[in-house]
Design a protein around this motif. Structure first.
Motif, PDB file in Angstrom:
ATOM      1  N   PRO A  12       0.848  -1.200   0.000  1.00 28.29           N
ATOM      2  CA  PRO A  12       0.000   0.000   0.000  1.00 28.29           C
ATOM      3  C   PRO A  12       0.878   1.244   0.000  1.00 28.29           C
ATOM      4  N   SER A 124       2.783  -5.096   3.204  1.00 28.87           N
ATOM      5  CA  SER A 124       2.547  -5.706   1.900  1.00 28.87           C
ATOM      6  C   SER A 124       1.480  -6.782   2.033  1.00 28.87           C
ATOM      7  N   LEU A 184      -5.668  -4.728   0.710  1.00 25.85           N
ATOM      8  CA  LEU A 184      -4.740  -3.736   0.174  1.00 25.85           C
ATOM      9  C   LEU A 184      -5.421  -2.379   0.039  1.00 25.85           C
ATOM     10  N   SER A 188      -4.506   0.956   2.117  1.00 27.23           N
ATOM     11  CA  SER A 188      -4.137   2.156   1.366  1.00 27.23           C
ATOM     12  C   SER A 188      -5.040   3.335   1.703  1.00 27.23           C
TER      13      SER A 188
END
Length: 201
Positions: A12, A124, A184, A188
């Motif tokens: 992200p 990750s 993800l 983010s």
């Protein structure tokens, strides 16, 4: 296990994820300059300015030390690598705060809570068959796993956590890919396409 063993490893766009990539690069290679480090990060899709990279190295207490061949390379102190996850700020980079704040407004309440936790604590996300592999700063994995366990995420039957890795066990490989994308996006601070159905408090 190395990142190469996972499918579609992605990070992200957060400070914690970038620090994780820097830590990995310094551990795997003798990085002698910021330019070299920037090049290594670029191969992972992480574009970073020299000013940001300098700030990151300073925050990580990285310094140059003499190597056996006489060259000088960046290293990160062991205390930083194994530091408490509570020192990691679970928020996006300062320059992205306004943008992420706007995106958070499109998430439902459960997703907003989960996003606040994952942003800054996920470095990750990847998949391995029916597993979603989530990397975190050292010491944060069990906390992240406990937060995921409390969410009753549809299609995820449970989690297993180590020191810096969480494995979320999905019902099948397709669900794992779907959840990896969702994790993800939340990490983010982005909008999720799963808002309506996946989380119950």
């Amino acid at each position: 296990m190395s990142d190469e063993a996972y499918s579609g490893l992605r990070r992200p766009p957060t400070r914690a994820a970038r620090h994780g990539a820097i830590q990995q690069a310094l551990s795997n290679s003798a990085i002698t300059s910021q330019q070299q480090l920037a090049t290594v990060l670029a191969t992972q899709g992480i574009e970073v300015t020299q000013a940001t990279l300098s700030r990151d190295l300073d925050e990580m207490h990285a310094s140059k030390q003499r190597q056996p061949d006489g060259s000088f390379a960046y290293v990160v102190p062991e205390s930083t690598v194994s530091g408490e996850f509570s020192k990691v700020r679970p928020m996006p980079d300062d320059e992205d705060d306004a943008e992420h704040g706007a995106e958070h407004s499109t998430l439902n309440r459960a997703e907003q809570q989960l996003s606040r936790t994952l942003t800054g604590l996920v470095t990750s996300v990847a998949t391995a068959q029916n597993l979603v592999v989530i990397h975190t700063p050292s010491g944060a994995a069990q906390y992240v796993a406990s937060v995921l366990d409390r969410q009753s995420i549809q299609g995820v039957v449970g989690t297993i956590a180590g020191d810096d890795t969480v494995m979320a066990i999905a019902v099948d490989a397709e669900t794992a890919q779907d959840k990896a994308e969702w994790f993800l996006l939340l990490a983010s601070g982005g909008e999720s396409s799963h808002m309506s159905s996946k989380q119950q408090g």
